[in-house]
Design an enzyme around this catalytic site. Structure first.
Site, short mmCIF file in Angstrom:
data_model
loop_
_atom_site.label_atom_id
_atom_site.label_comp_id
_atom_site.label_asym_id
_atom_site.label_seq_id
_atom_site.Cartn_x
_atom_site.Cartn_y
_atom_site.Cartn_z
N ASN A 12 -10.30 -2.89 -6.90
CA ASN A 12 -9.45 -2.01 -7.72
C ASN A 12 -9.97 -1.83 -9.14
O ASN A 12 -9.60 -0.87 -9.82
CB ASN A 12 -8.02 -2.55 -7.79
CG ASN A 12 -7.26 -2.41 -6.48
OD1 ASN A 12 -6.33 -3.17 -6.21
ND2 ASN A 12 -7.66 -1.45 -5.65
N ASP A 70 0.83 -1.20 0.00
CA ASP A 70 0.00 0.00 0.00
C ASP A 70 0.87 1.26 0.00
O ASP A 70 1.95 1.27 0.59
CB ASP A 70 -0.91 -0.01 1.24
CG ASP A 70 -2.04 1.00 1.13
OD1 ASP A 70 -2.34 1.44 0.00
OD2 ASP A 70 -2.62 1.36 2.17
#
Length: 246
Positions: free
Chosen positions: A71, A23
């Site tokens: 995503n 991340d």
């Protein structure tokens, strides 16, 4: 400095399986005044470094959360750029996987990937299939809830009776039953959540959160995570006294 940290890691107390939520790519790029894809491109260096670091230490399995089902909801240009980056990365990194004897593996709803990506993935998996130093698993178009639901559907399809359902039989219906549960989960960027990743498998994993953004994550950061992991007592619901008795 890095070697000093490495020397502090106990080889007889390594996690067999490390999972990573990579991340912070977008924030890393924003800090540098660049587009998000610039962060994704630079994240490849971290993937290479950590993969090599784990293989060198003797970690058997490394699973990276590369692309979640959520995503797909990102802007189209970013998704397209990520898919193109995935293709070029697989092509360029296959040599490194072979040099380090790393086997490439995948989990996720791969049918949603573009045909070009799927072709490159399958070719790289075929080329590296006999490597036995470490298994590198990319979680692509993956969701923990999706995997659990798919396992339930598979059990129903197999005609399993309620009395046949237990942890072992459920685990056998997950996407890749050969993967052991991760002992350690690392998440970068300072976020304190597991974001729908390996929900079943992370039941007793140690969680390690660092503020380091993924493109900056290197072997030094990996060693620090492992040193902290080795200082923890893994009780699996038991007491310290019970563990010492054994």
């Amino acid at each position: 400095m890095v070697e000093n940290l490495k020397d502090r890691i106990l080889s007889d107390n390594l996690p067999q399986h490390i999972a990573v939520i990579m991340d912070g790519n977008g924030r890393w790029a924003k800090q540098k005044g660049a587009q998000r894809i610039f962060g994704h491109k630079n994240a490849i260096n971290a993937v290479r470094d950590i993969s090599e670091g784990c293989a060198e230490l003797g970690v058997n399995y490394l699973t990276l959360y590369a692309f979640s089902t959520e995503n797909w909801g990102r802007p189209r240009y970013e998704v397209d750029a990520l898919m193109n980056l995935l293709v070029s990365t697989i092509r360029s990194e296959t040599k490194t996987l072979m040099e380090n004897k790393i086997k490439l593996n995948t989990i996720g709803d791969l049918d949603h990937l573009p045909k070009k990506c799927l072709k490159e993935l399958n070719e790289a998996k075929e080329i590296t299939k006999d490597n036995d130093n470490m298994v590198l698993t990319l979680a692509l178009s993956y969701s923990g809830r999706w995997e659990i639901l798919e396992a339930v559907k598979s059990m129903i399809k197999d005609g399993m009776r309620p009395e046949e359902v237990n942890e072992e039989s459920f685990g056998a219906h997950l996407f890749d039953p050969s993967l052991p549960d991760p002992e350690l989960l690392i998440r970068t960027s300072g976020e304190l959540r597991i974001s729908n990743f390996l929900l079943w498998q992370l039941a007793y994993s140690e969680l390690y959160f660092t503020k380091t953004l993924w493109p900056d994550f290197r072997k030094k950061d990996l060693y620090e995570a492992l040193i902290e992991y080795q200082q923890r007592e893994r009780r699996f619901g038991k007491t310290s006294e019970q563990l010492k008795a054994h």
